[in-house]
Motif scaffolding. Structure first.
Motif, PDB file in Angstrom:
ATOM      1  N   LEU A 101      32.793  65.591  -2.955  1.00  0.00           N
ATOM      2  CA  LEU A 101      33.696  64.472  -3.202  1.00  0.00           C
ATOM      3  C   LEU A 101      34.772  64.929  -4.172  1.00  0.00           C
ATOM      4  CD1 LEU A 101      33.892  61.414  -2.441  1.00  0.00           C
ATOM      5  CD2 LEU A 101      32.848  60.940  -4.677  1.00  0.00           C
ATOM      6  N   LEU A 102      36.033  64.785  -3.790  1.00  0.00           N
ATOM      7  CA  LEU A 102      37.147  65.151  -4.666  1.00  0.00           C
ATOM      8  C   LEU A 102      37.379  64.085  -5.723  1.00  0.00           C
ATOM      9  CD1 LEU A 102      39.908  66.572  -2.278  1.00  0.00           C
ATOM     10  CD2 LEU A 102      38.429  67.839  -3.849  1.00  0.00           C
ATOM     11  N   MET A 103      37.734  64.534  -6.913  1.00  0.00           N
ATOM     12  CA  MET A 103      38.092  63.646  -8.023  1.00  0.00           C
ATOM     13  C   MET A 103      39.438  64.093  -8.591  1.00  0.00           C
ATOM     14  SD  MET A 103      35.499  61.455  -8.660  1.00  0.00           S
ATOM     15  CE  MET A 103      33.754  61.273  -8.264  1.00  0.00           C
ATOM     16  N   SER A 104      40.088  63.193  -9.306  1.00  0.00           N
ATOM     17  CA  SER A 104      41.423  63.502  -9.814  1.00  0.00           C
ATOM     18  C   SER A 104      41.416  64.361 -11.071  1.00  0.00           C
ATOM     19  CB  SER A 104      42.197  62.201 -10.087  1.00  0.00           C
ATOM     20  OG  SER A 104      42.421  61.514  -8.878  1.00  0.00           O
ATOM     21  N   THR A 115      27.693  57.753 -14.974  1.00  0.00           N
ATOM     22  CA  THR A 115      27.611  56.297 -15.025  1.00  0.00           C
ATOM     23  C   THR A 115      27.114  55.698 -13.719  1.00  0.00           C
ATOM     24  OG1 THR A 115      29.969  56.110 -14.443  1.00  0.00           O
ATOM     25  CG2 THR A 115      29.403  56.079 -16.793  1.00  0.00           C
ATOM     26  N   ALA A 116      27.251  56.424 -12.612  1.00  0.00           N
ATOM     27  CA  ALA A 116      26.742  55.927 -11.329  1.00  0.00           C
ATOM     28  C   ALA A 116      25.253  56.204 -11.157  1.00  0.00           C
ATOM     29  CB  ALA A 116      27.514  56.561 -10.178  1.00  0.00           C
ATOM     30  N   LEU A 117      24.742  57.242 -11.820  1.00  0.00           N
ATOM     31  CA  LEU A 117      23.355  57.643 -11.596  1.00  0.00           C
ATOM     32  C   LEU A 117      22.365  57.034 -12.577  1.00  0.00           C
ATOM     33  CD1 LEU A 117      23.632  61.426 -10.622  1.00  0.00           C
ATOM     34  CD2 LEU A 117      23.434  59.426  -9.133  1.00  0.00           C
ATOM     35  N   SER A 248      24.098  66.366  -2.161  1.00  0.00           N
ATOM     36  CA  SER A 248      23.532  65.910  -0.893  1.00  0.00           C
ATOM     37  C   SER A 248      24.380  64.789  -0.298  1.00  0.00           C
ATOM     38  CB  SER A 248      22.111  65.403  -1.112  1.00  0.00           C
ATOM     39  OG  SER A 248      22.123  64.236  -1.931  1.00  0.00           O
ATOM     40  N   GLU A 249      24.107  64.491   0.959  1.00  0.00           N
ATOM     41  CA  GLU A 249      24.753  63.363   1.631  1.00  0.00           C
ATOM     42  C   GLU A 249      24.525  62.077   0.841  1.00  0.00           C
ATOM     43  OE1 GLU A 249      26.710  61.185   4.701  1.00  0.00           O
ATOM     44  OE2 GLU A 249      26.466  63.361   4.613  1.00  0.00           O
ATOM     45  N   GLU A 250      23.278  61.863   0.391  1.00  0.00           N
ATOM     46  CA  GLU A 250      22.950  60.633  -0.320  1.00  0.00           C
ATOM     47  C   GLU A 250      23.666  60.549  -1.667  1.00  0.00           C
ATOM     48  OE1 GLU A 250      20.776  62.681   1.052  1.00  0.00           O
ATOM     49  OE2 GLU A 250      19.981  61.488   2.720  1.00  0.00           O
ATOM     50  N   LEU A 251      23.782  61.670  -2.361  1.00  0.00           N
ATOM     51  CA  LEU A 251      24.480  61.669  -3.648  1.00  0.00           C
ATOM     52  C   LEU A 251      25.938  61.279  -3.470  1.00  0.00           C
ATOM     53  CD1 LEU A 251      24.769  62.303  -6.699  1.00  0.00           C
ATOM     54  CD2 LEU A 251      25.273  64.656  -6.029  1.00  0.00           C
ATOM     55  N   ILE A 252      26.613  61.923  -2.530  1.00  0.00           N
ATOM     56  CA  ILE A 252      28.044  61.656  -2.356  1.00  0.00           C
ATOM     57  C   ILE A 252      28.276  60.221  -1.904  1.00  0.00           C
ATOM     58  CG2 ILE A 252      30.137  62.341  -1.142  1.00  0.00           C
ATOM     59  CD1 ILE A 252      28.988  64.325  -3.297  1.00  0.00           C
ATOM     60  N   GLU A 253      27.439  59.714  -0.994  1.00  0.00           N
ATOM     61  CA  GLU A 253      27.596  58.322  -0.569  1.00  0.00           C
ATOM     62  C   GLU A 253      27.340  57.358  -1.726  1.00  0.00           C
ATOM     63  OE1 GLU A 253      28.684  56.512   2.042  1.00  0.00           O
ATOM     64  OE2 GLU A 253      29.481  58.436   2.735  1.00  0.00           O
ATOM     65  N   THR A 254      26.389  57.694  -2.583  1.00  0.00           N
ATOM     66  CA  THR A 254      26.125  56.858  -3.759  1.00  0.00           C
ATOM     67  C   THR A 254      27.349  56.801  -4.668  1.00  0.00           C
ATOM     68  OG1 THR A 254      23.754  57.328  -3.709  1.00  0.00           O
ATOM     69  CG2 THR A 254      24.682  56.620  -5.821  1.00  0.00           C
ATOM     70  N   LEU A 255      28.001  57.935  -4.858  1.00  0.00           N
ATOM     71  CA  LEU A 255      29.198  57.954  -5.703  1.00  0.00           C
ATOM     72  C   LEU A 255      30.325  57.154  -5.063  1.00  0.00           C
ATOM     73  CD1 LEU A 255      29.206  61.690  -6.876  1.00  0.00           C
ATOM     74  CD2 LEU A 255      28.350  59.677  -8.094  1.00  0.00           C
ATOM     75  N   ALA A 259      30.550  54.694  -8.009  1.00  0.00           N
ATOM     76  CA  ALA A 259      31.254  55.384  -9.095  1.00  0.00           C
ATOM     77  C   ALA A 259      32.616  54.741  -9.338  1.00  0.00           C
ATOM     78  CB  ALA A 259      31.396  56.865  -8.775  1.00  0.00           C
ATOM     79  N   ARG A 260      32.705  53.920 -10.361  1.00  0.00           N
ATOM     80  CA  ARG A 260      33.932  53.165 -10.627  1.00  0.00           C
ATOM     81  C   ARG A 260      35.157  54.050 -10.849  1.00  0.00           C
ATOM     82  NH1 ARG A 260      33.213  47.814 -12.121  1.00  0.00           N
ATOM     83  NH2 ARG A 260      34.846  47.903 -13.702  1.00  0.00           N
ATOM     84  N   PRO A 261      35.062  55.178 -11.593  1.00  0.00           N
ATOM     85  CA  PRO A 261      36.254  56.019 -11.751  1.00  0.00           C
ATOM     86  C   PRO A 261      36.797  56.550 -10.421  1.00  0.00           C
ATOM     87  CG  PRO A 261      34.619  56.582 -13.401  1.00  0.00           C
ATOM     88  CD  PRO A 261      33.937  55.675 -12.424  1.00  0.00           C
ATOM     89  N   TYR A 262      35.932  56.701  -9.429  1.00  0.00           N
ATOM     90  CA  TYR A 262      36.394  57.142  -8.105  1.00  0.00           C
ATOM     91  C   TYR A 262      36.969  55.974  -7.321  1.00  0.00           C
ATOM     92  CZ  TYR A 262      36.368  58.997  -3.360  1.00  0.00           C
ATOM     93  OH  TYR A 262      36.740  59.388  -2.097  1.00  0.00           O
ATOM     94  N   ILE A 263      36.273  54.865  -7.336  1.00  0.00           N
ATOM     95  CA  ILE A 263      36.675  53.716  -6.518  1.00  0.00           C
ATOM     96  C   ILE A 263      38.039  53.182  -6.925  1.00  0.00           C
ATOM     97  CG2 ILE A 263      36.078  51.322  -5.939  1.00  0.00           C
ATOM     98  CD1 ILE A 263      33.115  52.157  -6.358  1.00  0.00           C
TER      99      ILE A 263
END
Length: 388
Positions: A101-104, A115-117, A248-255, A259-263
């Motif tokens: 997952l890319l982040m800024s 904070t998401a985990l 993993s697939e599950e980790l990235i989907e969870t973020l 994950a508010r900073p991503y959303i």
């Protein structure tokens, strides 16, 4: 009550802790122009010398011509462009993970993951010298926050015994102010023994360590099951901007879901992703960059030890020289600048009190002659101190 900002600033100046921004007037490189003067620079994290590489620059120019200069919206609205998707797939293959997952920014990536985990009722364990973004994320998560002594496995064991709920063990891969390595095999073993997840921020390891530049995990031969959460930045060895989370697939989907900073952040410009794809190719194919960089590291360490300088145990391009006193560190940095050499003085609170240092960083764009010029400058500073 009013905020007495002037007093706070004056106190910081009096303690030799005042920060100022040097004005760069040239691209990144071993020789830069700052505030109208030319310097030999040893302050950049552009470890492989890719920030101004012609192929990377051309890829960004072509990307801007094709995709424009802005992301336009968050990834979840309409900001997830094809170059972003291609880069995520390429980085997943590079790291050997199911997804990326890319982040800024790296700061944002660490805030997003922790904070998401974990939250109230959980535990986050931190190395005492972790990057500020990791520490801030742990505090903001609401989880029980505990710091163990730097790279101290016994100290970590004691904190595991008091952990509750889901436990996330968090560490830098390469520590940004010391340049030393986290003992990942031992950390992974402890995490497994206590049913915890291990998260590694390998911002300063990617591109530099490992036969293929895969970072500290490749250096140690660790798998995704041993280190479930892997964070890397793109503004250092990759020479561009942004960050990524691999897992993993599950980790990235969870973020993506939590994950508010991503959303709630606009995506980075697609052209940056185009440039990063080009730098990733160079990182993987031009092995001479890592080989040359290792030669420079050995040359510097041997020369610095011959001068009797107080080096730290760092096998990486980060080569701190411990000075101790902040005022003295600033004075040596200023003297080097008079000699045409740019080296930053790092002071508290970035580093512990009494451990102010010169943070020297080497890059694959430097030459052996330039490293010798740095050593000569450090020797001249020593002689001047003896004459005082």
């Amino acid at each position: 009550m009013s905020f007495d900002l002037a007093a706070r600033l004056a106190a910081r100046q009096a303690d030799n802790l005042y920060r100022q921004r040097p004005l760069l007037q040239s691209p990144q490189g071993p020789v830069v122009q700052v505030e109208g003067k030319e310097y030999l620079a040893f302050s950049s994290n552009d470890y492989l010398g890719l920030a101004n590489h012609p192929q990377v620059v051309e890829a960004m120019q072509q990307g801007a011509a094709r995709w424009g200069v802005g992301g336009g919206a968050s990834h979840l609205v309409i900001g997830h462009s094809e170059p972003h998707h291609q880069l995520e797939q390429a980085l997943a293959e590079f790291t050997g993970r199911e997804r990326v997952l890319l982040m800024s920014s790296g700061y944002m990536a660490n805030l997003a993951v922790i904070t998401a985990l974990v939250g109230q009722g959980d535990t986050v364990l931190h190395d005492r010298l972790n990057h500020a973004s990791l520490l801030d994320a742990g505090l903001l998560s609401g989880a029980r926050f505990s710091r163990y002594l730097h790279n101290d496995l016994d100290s970590l064991k004691q904190r595991f015994q008091r952990a509750q709920g889901h436990t996330l063990l968090v560490t830098d891969g390469v520590f940004s102010m010391d340049g030393d390595l986290a003992p990942l095999p031992e950390l992974a073993e402890q995490a497994k023994a206590h049913g915890a997840w291990l998260m590694v921020d390998d911002a300063h390891g990617f591109g530099v360590l490992g036969k293929n530049g895969g970072g500290l995990l490749e250096h140690y031969g660790l798998t995704a099951s041993e280190v479930p959460v892997l964070v890397g930045t793109l503004g250092k060895s990759f020479g561009t901007a942004g960050a990524f989370v691999a897992g993993s697939e599950e980790l990235i989907e969870t973020l993506i879901q939590f994950a508010r900073p991503y959303i709630y952040t606009t995506s980075s410009p697609p052209a940056v992703a185009c440039a990063t794809l080009a730098s990733l190719h160079l990182l993987q194919t031009e092995h001479w960059r890592r080989e040359h960089l290792q030669q420079l590291i050995q040359q510097f360490r041997q020369g610095a030890q011959a001068l009797g300088l107080n080096l730290m145990d760092s096998p990486t391009p980060i080569q701190p020289i411990i000075i101790g006193d902040s005022g003295k560190a600033m004075a040596i940095s200023a003297k080097l600048r008079q000699l045409g050499i740019l080296v930053g003085a790092i002071r508290p609170p970035t580093v512990p009190a009494g451990s102010a240092r010169l943070r020297i960083t080497l890059t694959a764009a430097h030459t052996a002659e330039q490293v010798q010029q740095l050593l000569d400058g450090l020797a001249a500073c020593q002689l001047e101190a003896c004459d005082e």
